[in-house]
Design a protein around this motif. Structure first.
Motif, mmCIF file in Angstrom:
data_model
loop_
_atom_site.group_PDB
_atom_site.id
_atom_site.type_symbol
_atom_site.label_atom_id
_atom_site.label_comp_id
_atom_site.label_asym_id
_atom_site.label_seq_id
_atom_site.Cartn_x
_atom_site.Cartn_y
_atom_site.Cartn_z
ATOM 1 N N SER A 32 38.346 44.193 27.304
ATOM 2 C CA SER A 32 37.641 45.463 27.502
ATOM 3 C C SER A 32 36.415 45.553 26.605
ATOM 4 O O SER A 32 35.390 46.117 26.997
ATOM 5 C CB SER A 32 38.577 46.654 27.262
ATOM 6 N N TRP A 35 33.746 43.531 28.282
ATOM 7 C CA TRP A 35 33.240 44.273 29.437
ATOM 8 C C TRP A 35 32.286 45.384 28.988
ATOM 9 O O TRP A 35 31.203 45.546 29.528
ATOM 10 C CB TRP A 35 34.412 44.843 30.249
ATOM 11 N N SER A 38 29.040 44.057 27.683
ATOM 12 C CA SER A 38 28.202 43.639 28.810
ATOM 13 C C SER A 38 27.460 44.839 29.376
ATOM 14 O O SER A 38 26.254 44.771 29.650
ATOM 15 C CB SER A 38 29.054 43.000 29.912
ATOM 16 N N VAL A 45 27.539 46.303 35.823
ATOM 17 C CA VAL A 45 28.993 46.197 35.934
ATOM 18 C C VAL A 45 29.530 47.037 37.080
ATOM 19 O O VAL A 45 30.737 47.170 37.232
ATOM 20 C CB VAL A 45 29.694 46.562 34.598
ATOM 21 N N MET A 146 36.574 45.196 36.271
ATOM 22 C CA MET A 146 36.800 46.234 35.264
ATOM 23 C C MET A 146 38.300 46.454 35.056
ATOM 24 O O MET A 146 38.774 46.532 33.916
ATOM 25 C CB MET A 146 36.137 47.541 35.676
ATOM 26 N N CYS A 149 39.840 43.662 33.087
ATOM 27 C CA CYS A 149 39.442 43.719 31.676
ATOM 28 C C CYS A 149 40.162 44.829 30.910
ATOM 29 O O CYS A 149 40.428 44.693 29.719
ATOM 30 C CB CYS A 149 37.929 43.902 31.556
#
Length: 174
Positions: A32, A35, A38, A45, A146, A149
């Motif tokens: 997470s 993610w 990012s 995303v 998502m 993650c």
């Protein structure tokens, strides 16, 4: 070289399952964080609409950086439930070095953290028409990425709860 802890024999060693579980708590927060970082670095995303425009720029980068560092730091603190520094203040700490940490000073925050993480995860994943039902949230492949993650976070609270119980039992016996 002298140890920073009073005596290595002063505490009962954590069982191997607990050491592995503590490391798992650290690892379950990594996907997470990657993610989120990012997102903060501008990678698309999958957010669209109003959220897509909100989740850009310097403020979101700073937010996800702080959130990621805080969550990793909290996860790393879980190692204190199985390491000597969770039982004794290292000798190099001014005024407190070498003192035993009262078990409740560890157990209470760890238990509150475990319950808080479990409640947050339950609220997000189980709430009808919750935030994940928002049309601006990632869907399709981006939504699956998502979810993958964030899924390990579902284990974080129960792992911390089990480690907290093991720590309390071990410290009570000691």
């Amino acid at each position: 070289m002298a140890s920073v802890f009073p005596s290595p024999n002063a505490q009962i060693a954590a069982p191997q399952w607990a050491v592995q579980a503590a490391w798992a708590t650290v690892l379950c927060t990594v996907p997470s964080c990657v993610w989120r970082l990012s997102l903060g670095l501008g990678v698309d995303v999958g957010f669209t609409g109003r959220l897509g425009s909100l989740y850009t720029g310097t403020s979101i980068m700073l937010y996800v950086l702080i959130l990621s560092v805080a969550s990793q730091a909290a996860a790393c603190l879980t190692l204190g439930l199985v390491k000597p520094w969770g039982e004794w203040v290292p000798r190099w700490v001014p005024w407190l070095g070498g003192r035993r940490i009262p078990p409740l000073a560890v157990v209470i925050p760890a238990a509150v953290g475990a319950v808080a993480v479990m409640a947050l995860c339950a609220a997000v994943t189980l709430a009808p028409r919750g935030p994940l039902d928002n049309a601006d949230f990632p869907h399709g492949t981006a939504g699956v990425i998502m979810d993958v993650c964030y899924a390990p976070l579902l284990a974080w609270g129960p792992l911390v709860a089990a480690l907290t119980i093991a720590y309390a039992r071990r410290r009570r016996v000691a």
